[in-house]
Design a protein around this motif. Structure first.
Motif, mmCIF file in Angstrom:
data_model
loop_
_atom_site.group_PDB
_atom_site.id
_atom_site.type_symbol
_atom_site.label_atom_id
_atom_site.label_comp_id
_atom_site.label_asym_id
_atom_site.label_seq_id
_atom_site.Cartn_x
_atom_site.Cartn_y
_atom_site.Cartn_z
ATOM 1 N N GLN A 19 0.813 -1.222 0.000
ATOM 2 C CA GLN A 19 0.000 0.000 0.000
ATOM 3 C C GLN A 19 0.847 1.274 0.000
ATOM 4 O O GLN A 19 0.544 2.233 -0.732
ATOM 5 N N GLU A 20 1.888 1.316 0.811
ATOM 6 C CA GLU A 20 2.690 2.539 0.917
ATOM 7 C C GLU A 20 3.345 2.889 -0.410
ATOM 8 O O GLU A 20 3.383 4.062 -0.803
ATOM 9 N N THR A 21 3.860 1.896 -1.114
ATOM 10 C CA THR A 21 4.475 2.139 -2.421
ATOM 11 C C THR A 21 3.447 2.673 -3.407
ATOM 12 O O THR A 21 3.723 3.599 -4.183
ATOM 13 N N LEU A 22 2.248 2.098 -3.387
ATOM 14 C CA LEU A 22 1.180 2.541 -4.282
ATOM 15 C C LEU A 22 0.801 3.991 -3.997
ATOM 16 O O LEU A 22 0.688 4.811 -4.918
ATOM 17 N N VAL A 23 0.631 4.341 -2.729
ATOM 18 C CA VAL A 23 0.245 5.706 -2.363
ATOM 19 C C VAL A 23 1.330 6.699 -2.768
ATOM 20 O O VAL A 23 1.042 7.756 -3.346
ATOM 21 N N GLU A 24 2.578 6.364 -2.477
ATOM 22 C CA GLU A 24 3.679 7.269 -2.817
ATOM 23 C C GLU A 24 3.740 7.533 -4.317
ATOM 24 O O GLU A 24 3.895 8.669 -4.756
ATOM 25 N N GLY A 25 3.596 6.485 -5.113
ATOM 26 C CA GLY A 25 3.605 6.652 -6.559
ATOM 27 C C GLY A 25 2.429 7.461 -7.056
ATOM 28 O O GLY A 25 2.567 8.283 -7.974
ATOM 29 N N LEU A 26 1.263 7.245 -6.459
ATOM 30 C CA LEU A 26 0.072 8.008 -6.851
ATOM 31 C C LEU A 26 0.236 9.496 -6.573
ATOM 32 O O LEU A 26 -0.117 10.346 -7.399
ATOM 33 N N VAL A 27 0.749 9.834 -5.401
ATOM 34 C CA VAL A 27 0.960 11.243 -5.047
ATOM 35 C C VAL A 27 1.891 11.902 -6.066
ATOM 36 O O VAL A 27 1.622 13.000 -6.562
#
Length: 433
Positions: A19-27
């Motif tokens: 999840q953290e990797t996904l959120v960081e990339g989305l931002v």
């Protein structure tokens, strides 16, 4: 539970683990692709919170098989929609962010299916597309309604009308200045000093309004301003313009006060101190005349607000409450590209750019020493230290520079790097070996 349902839940579990990797990339993607959403630190924090809660909600939707009729948009997503409505950011930018998020969510999810049997992979992909599309449509509908209601409420309010006029004035396009001045009850032909205000600690919107009004009254009295204009940016910050009584005086150095005239001092924002116990941060631009000055001073105040937001968000020591553009102008010009600033700082300061308490003390001492024309006694007075302590710290700091004393022969880069660290904090320090 069907076999397909079990596989979808399994995929949801895998997405949760990354999840953290996904959120960081989305931002990063949304900020890069949608300029209207790449705002200052406070708004970026709200964007990240909205993305995080939406991703968590989407994962739960996949894992738990939630009834779509029971699906509710996350609180942070609705709050972010209201803030964008207040800031006059187009709703299309918000909806586009959700479409980008949907696509990246699917790309991220599909990459986790490589170990599934070929016979299962296609039906699971189809189900993921169906469920994620259903999720994004329902969330966009709720977020869109929230945006529209808030936009109608905001524009109908007096604050919203003022914000709309100010948005037009700052936009740089043609505008009826006379009509704007009448609507705002503020003289646009004056010398303007702009300021951005926001809470130094958590407070209610009611308390924020009262605190901003206290600052307005203090500033009008201290600078003998002809008029003041207060315009909320959103629920979390406000802009203040002051129409100064005379020509601009951009000197903000306290050391020049002895030779300044009374009238010059009154119009120099560097002499406007924060009221005792003020609960607000304030970022000031330089005074400027006419509509150009109205715009430029506001733009400078916004840059200082961005710098302070970066400093506070980096975990550095608390920033000064009230800061003027002249105090950090060089940093304001470079702070738009933090990775580049970090590279400059680390290459210029070497080991002195390490994120340790000892290095922080040495950097601060060397910065003050260079600002005081390398005067040990002047530095000692400014920092309330013994002269010998200053000499020791300067010696230790210099030894950590890449080329030692040779780096101070022409100290422009060293001074610029130290100033950048002073205002931007840990965000521009070395991140590791």
């Amino acid at each position: 539970m069907t076999a397909q349902r079990a596989l979808v839940r399994q995929v949801g579990d895998r997405v949760r683990e990354s999840q953290e990797t996904l959120v960081e990339g989305l931002v990063q993607d949304i900020r890069a692709q949608i300029g209207a959403l790449d705002q200052e630190a406070a708004a970026r924090s709200l964007l990240e919170a909205s993305i995080t809660e939406n991703v968590v909600a989407a994962i739960n939707f996949l894992r738990q098989g939630i009834d779509p009729d029971q699906l509710e948009a996350p609180t942070a997503a609705l709050a972010y929609a209201r803030v964008l409505a207040q800031r006059d950011v187009p709703q299309s930018a918000l909806i586009r962010a959700y479409r980008i998020g949907h696509q990246r969510f699917l790309d991220h999810t599909f990459a986790l299916l490589d170990d599934l049997p070929a016979a299962d992979r296609v039906p699971v992909c189809v189900e993921l597309v169906r469920l994620s599309g259903q999720f994004i449509d329902l969330i966009c509908e709720q977020v869109g309604r929230t945006y529209e209601r808030e936009r109608d409420r905001w524009v109908a309010s007096r604050s919203g009308v003022r914000q709309q006029w100010v948005t037009d004035l700052l936009g740089g396009g043609p505008v009826d200045r006379a009509a704007a001045a009448r609507a705002l009850r503020y003289p646009l032909d004056a010398v303007h000093l702009a300021c951005t205000l926001w809470p130094a600690a958590r407070m209610t919107s009611f308390d924020l309004v009262a605190a901003v009004d206290d600052v307005r009254a203090h500033a009008v009295s201290a600078l003998r301003a002809r008029a003041a204009l207060v315009v909320p940016t959103d629920e979390y910050e406000a802009r203040l313009w002051l129409a100064l009584p005379g020509p601009p005086n951009v000197s903000a150095s306290p050391s020049s006060s002895a030779s300044a005239s009374a009238s010059a001092s009154a119009s120099a924002p560097g002499y406007l101190g924060a009221p005792e116990g003020s609960p607000l941060h304030a970022a000031f631009g330089r005074p400027g005349a006419g509509l150009g000055g109205f715009r430029t001073s506001a733009r400078q105040a916004a840059r200082i607000r961005e710098i302070l937001g970066t400093r506070l968000g980096s975990g550095a020591a608390a920033a000064p409450l009230w800061v003027h553009y002249d105090q950090a102008a060089p940093v304001a010009l470079m702070a738009g590209d933090l990775p580049a600033v970090r590279d400059f700082v680390t290459s210029t300061l070497g080991a002195l750019a390490a994120a340790g308490a000892r290095e922080a003390v040495l950097r601060d001492t060397l910065r003050v020493f260079l600002d005081r024309h390398r005067g040990h006694a002047a530095t000692a007075r400014a920092m309330s230290l013994h002269r010998n302590s200053v000499q020791y710290r300067v010696h230790r700091a210099t030894a950590l520079l890449p080329h030692g004393e040779r780096d101070l022969a022409d100290d422009f880069n060293v001074r610029a790097a130290l100033l950048a660290v002073h205002w931007l904090g840990d965000a521009v320090l070395a991140t590791g070996p």
